[in-house]
Design an enzyme around this catalytic site. Structure first.
Site, PDB file in Angstrom:
ATOM      1  N   HIS A  61       0.884  -1.171   0.000  1.00  0.00           N
ATOM      2  CA  HIS A  61       0.000   0.000   0.000  1.00  0.00           C
ATOM      3  C   HIS A  61       0.925   1.225   0.000  1.00  0.00           C
ATOM      4  CE1 HIS A  61      -3.884   1.914   1.468  1.00  0.00           C
ATOM      5  NE2 HIS A  61      -3.015   2.875   1.707  1.00  0.00           N
ATOM      6  N   HIS A  88       1.919   5.063  -0.818  1.00  0.00           N
ATOM      7  CA  HIS A  88       1.541   6.441  -1.147  1.00  0.00           C
ATOM      8  C   HIS A  88       2.649   7.070  -1.989  1.00  0.00           C
ATOM      9  CE1 HIS A  88      -2.074   7.201   1.543  1.00  0.00           C
ATOM     10  NE2 HIS A  88      -1.759   5.920   1.728  1.00  0.00           N
ATOM     11  N   CYS A 132      -2.980  11.283   3.829  1.00  0.00           N
ATOM     12  CA  CYS A 132      -2.824  10.965   5.245  1.00  0.00           C
ATOM     13  C   CYS A 132      -2.901  12.254   6.059  1.00  0.00           C
ATOM     14  CB  CYS A 132      -1.487  10.268   5.498  1.00  0.00           C
ATOM     15  SG  CYS A 132      -1.150   9.978   7.246  1.00  0.00           S
ATOM     16  N   ASN A 157      -2.839   7.396  -2.226  1.00  0.00           N
ATOM     17  CA  ASN A 157      -2.239   6.121  -2.593  1.00  0.00           C
ATOM     18  C   ASN A 157      -1.823   6.163  -4.066  1.00  0.00           C
ATOM     19  OD1 ASN A 157      -1.457   3.474  -2.337  1.00  0.00           O
ATOM     20  ND2 ASN A 157      -3.468   2.710  -1.729  1.00  0.00           N
TER      21      ASN A 157
END
Length: 245
Positions: free
Chosen positions: A150, A152, A183, A192
């Site tokens: 995952h 970013h 975030c 992401n």
């Protein structure tokens, strides 16, 4: 969508698509179960400081909160539980994160029964080097087939980091259409990895995804037009053939 769909709290479910619900504790799990969820997710962190800011408890305390969720999931017909680990390479409060700190959380989630654990570079500071150092240790504890990444894209490293994960046998990648999201605990942290860019790269590697890129681009353009913001996907910005229909 035809007769093969069912309504899940306003969402028209399509066969073959998973609709996981984030459940940080047992109360959340019970609410998800009541709503008809068939898969849930728990989220921890490799950083105590980040965990305290995010869910008001340490990483170890968060793990203990997950145990009743996993037990309840097994009790109620084996509902699938996916685990997430945030800040696997860097934290906005603690800086660089030790790979062994990541292993500790990943291993605990795996042993509790999470079928898959997503490794999150939450603030997008990872590089191929830091990803390799982290994965070198994590894959010793948990098989690659039980892992996802995952990434970013804050520093433009998401695709590079995903490419590294493929070398370790990881075949599940979290992404967000047109790179939407972010975030709240890290200044400047972008969303992401853009799904369009990930799919374009994977297809270029000859990997089958089952995703029709041009239709995905159309979805991204439609969402961004509704939000009144540009797409964060370079593929979406460049592609000439897709429409928003």
């Amino acid at each position: 969508m035809g007769d093969n769909t069912e309504v899940f709290r306003g969402i028209r479910k399509v066969p073959g698509i998973s609709y996981p619900v984030l459940t940080p504790n047992l109360k959340g799990f019970e609410s998800a179960l009541e709503a008809g969820a068939e898969e849930v997710a728990v989220f921890g962190a490799a950083s105590d400081a980040f965990s305290l800011k995010n869910v008001n408890c340490t990483a170890a305390e968060a793990i203990e909160r997950f145990r009743p969720v996993l037990k309840a999931a097994q009790k109620h017909g084996g509902i699938r539980v996916r685990g997430y680990v945030s800040t696997v390479v860097g934290c906005p409060y603690e800086g660089a994160i030790s790979p062994l700190a990541v292993v500790k959380v990943v291993e605990a989630l795996h042993k509790m029964g999470c079928y898959e654990i997503s490794l999150g570079d939450t603030i997008g500071v990872g590089t191929p080097g830091s990803m390799r150092r982290m994965l070198d240790e994590v894959v010793k504890a948990v098989p690659p087939e039980n892992l996802a990444v995952h990434c970013h894209d804050t520093y433009g490293q998401a695709l590079s980091n995903i490419l590294v994960s493929l070398d370790y046998g990881i075949r599940v990648v979290d992404a967000s259409v047109s790179g939407l999201g972010g975030c709240p605990y890290a200044r400047g942290a972008s969303g992401n990895a853009a799904t369009e860019d990930v799919i374009y790269m994977l297809h270029g590697l000859g990997l089958e995804t089952g995703v029709q890129l041009e239709k995905l681009i159309g979805v991204g353009r439609y969402i961004c037009s509704q939000l009144g913001r540009p797409s964060e996907s370079k593929v979406n910005r460049t592609w000439k053939g897709a429409t928003t229909s």
